[in-house]
Design a protein around this motif. Structure first.
Motif, short mmCIF file in Angstrom:
data_model
loop_
_atom_site.label_atom_id
_atom_site.label_comp_id
_atom_site.label_asym_id
_atom_site.label_seq_id
_atom_site.Cartn_x
_atom_site.Cartn_y
_atom_site.Cartn_z
N GLY A 37 54.93 27.67 5.22
CA GLY A 37 55.54 26.66 4.37
C GLY A 37 56.25 27.28 3.18
N LEU A 38 55.63 28.28 2.55
CA LEU A 38 56.25 28.93 1.41
C LEU A 38 57.52 29.67 1.83
N ILE A 39 57.45 30.38 2.94
CA ILE A 39 58.62 31.13 3.41
C ILE A 39 59.78 30.20 3.71
N PHE A 40 59.52 29.16 4.49
CA PHE A 40 60.62 28.28 4.89
C PHE A 40 61.07 27.35 3.76
N ALA A 41 60.20 27.09 2.80
CA ALA A 41 60.63 26.33 1.61
C ALA A 41 61.63 27.16 0.81
N LEU A 42 61.34 28.45 0.67
CA LEU A 42 62.28 29.34 -0.02
C LEU A 42 63.58 29.47 0.77
N LYS A 52 69.06 29.00 4.85
CA LYS A 52 68.99 27.56 4.63
C LYS A 52 68.97 26.80 5.95
N LYS A 53 69.84 27.18 6.87
CA LYS A 53 69.91 26.51 8.17
C LYS A 53 68.66 26.80 8.99
N THR A 54 68.15 28.02 8.91
CA THR A 54 66.93 28.37 9.63
C THR A 54 65.77 27.49 9.18
N GLY A 55 65.64 27.31 7.88
CA GLY A 55 64.59 26.45 7.35
C GLY A 55 64.74 25.01 7.80
N GLU A 56 65.96 24.52 7.80
CA GLU A 56 66.20 23.13 8.21
C GLU A 56 65.88 22.93 9.69
N VAL A 57 66.30 23.87 10.52
CA VAL A 57 66.04 23.76 11.97
C VAL A 57 64.54 23.78 12.24
N TYR A 58 63.83 24.69 11.58
CA TYR A 58 62.37 24.78 11.75
C TYR A 58 61.70 23.45 11.42
N VAL A 59 62.04 22.89 10.28
CA VAL A 59 61.42 21.63 9.85
C VAL A 59 61.77 20.50 10.81
N HIS A 60 63.04 20.41 11.20
CA HIS A 60 63.47 19.32 12.09
C HIS A 60 62.74 19.38 13.44
N ILE A 61 62.58 20.57 13.97
CA ILE A 61 61.95 20.71 15.28
C ILE A 61 60.47 20.36 15.22
N PHE A 62 59.75 20.99 14.30
CA PHE A 62 58.29 20.84 14.32
C PHE A 62 57.79 19.57 13.64
N ARG A 63 58.65 18.92 12.85
CA ARG A 63 58.29 17.59 12.36
C ARG A 63 58.74 16.50 13.33
N SER A 102 49.61 25.63 13.33
CA SER A 102 50.21 26.27 12.16
C SER A 102 51.69 25.96 12.05
N LEU A 103 52.40 26.01 13.16
CA LEU A 103 53.83 25.71 13.14
C LEU A 103 54.08 24.26 12.77
N ASN A 104 53.23 23.36 13.28
CA ASN A 104 53.40 21.94 12.96
C ASN A 104 53.06 21.66 11.50
N GLU A 105 51.90 22.10 11.06
CA GLU A 105 51.49 21.83 9.68
C GLU A 105 52.40 22.56 8.70
N GLY A 106 52.87 23.74 9.09
CA GLY A 106 53.76 24.50 8.21
C GLY A 106 55.06 23.77 7.92
N ALA A 107 55.54 22.98 8.89
CA ALA A 107 56.78 22.23 8.67
C ALA A 107 56.59 21.17 7.59
N TYR A 108 55.43 20.53 7.58
CA TYR A 108 55.14 19.53 6.55
C TYR A 108 54.90 20.19 5.19
N ILE A 109 54.19 21.32 5.20
CA ILE A 109 53.94 22.03 3.95
C ILE A 109 55.23 22.57 3.36
N THR A 110 56.18 22.94 4.23
CA THR A 110 57.49 23.39 3.75
C THR A 110 58.12 22.36 2.84
N GLU A 111 58.09 21.11 3.26
CA GLU A 111 58.71 20.05 2.46
C GLU A 111 57.92 19.78 1.19
N ILE A 112 56.60 19.90 1.25
CA ILE A 112 55.78 19.72 0.06
C ILE A 112 56.10 20.79 -0.98
N ILE A 113 56.16 22.05 -0.54
CA ILE A 113 56.44 23.15 -1.46
C ILE A 113 57.87 23.05 -1.99
#
Length: 225
Positions: A37-42, A52-63, A102-113
């Protein structure tokens, strides 16, 4: 009534074993998911378009995908692409479960961070730059400590969700609490007693985490403004 509790008491060691596995998987997943979450939030707040696009794709897929589908895909489909079951044999099943959660929860934590970081005023960053701090130092010593205080409630809510989501690992035969309940019921047929005990154990874990959250909020005196 005595028979009701006697069935639970007889099978309590097995249920507690499942609860230990639930806590183990929850802790490991929370640690890995928070790092992701911290990595993809950054990544998402980066000015680099690739990051930026990598982070967005990760979140869109796993959320966007149901967690159960992600578990099935990583456990059944991914080994057809990568020889994961050979690399991690005989630990493939728990690793697949941890990876999926981890991949699923990390996508949600990304947005929180990300939201926590963006909630800190730009003046903090400008002040840090004015005294010669680098971007890394500003993020490490100024932004993240303040953002963390605001992230505690949503992070704890997500950690609680993680504990509940571990029950889905029963579909790939990981012997966490829900799976242990299913195994016991298959031999005792005591559905009412066992599911009641399972529910109580889950509630005990979640109430404990909620209490810790309340302590942290008071300890860090979260800014309510």
């Amino acid at each position: 009534m005595g028979g009701f509790f006697s069935v639970i008491w007889q099978n309590l060691p097995q249920l507690l074993y499942g609860a230990k596995l639930t806590l183990f998987f929850s802790v490991v997943v929370i640690i890995v998911a928070t790092i992701l979450g911290l990595i993809f939030a950054l990544f998402k707040i980066s000015h680099n378009p690739v990051f930026k696009k990598t982070g967005e794709v990760y979140v869109h897929i796993f959320r966007g995908l149901p967690l159960l589908v992600e578990i099935f895909y990583i456990y059944f489909a991914l080994p057809m692409i990568l020889p994961l079951h050979k690399w991690f044999h005989p630990y493939f099943t728990p690793i697949a479960g941890i990876l999926a959660l981890s991949l699923n929860e990390g996508a949600y934590i990304t947005e929180i961070i990300r939201a926590g970081i963006l909630s800190i005023g730009k003046g903090q960053t400008e002040a840090a730059y004015s005294i010669g701090m680098t971007k890394y130092q500003t993020m490490r010593y100024i932004i993240l400590p303040q953002a963390f205080k605001r992230m505690i409630p949503p992070l704890v809510n997500q950690f609680i969700q993680t504990i509940k989501d571990t029950s889905l690992l029963s579909v790939i035969s990981i012997s966490e609490l829900t799976r242990q309940g299913q195994i016991i019921i298959s031999t005792t047929f005591a559905s009412l007693q066992i599911w009641t005990a399972v529910a109580v154990i889950y509630l005990a874990m979640i109430f404990t985490l909620t209490g810790i959250s309340g302590y942290l909020e008071r300890r860090f005196k979260i800014d309510k403004r």
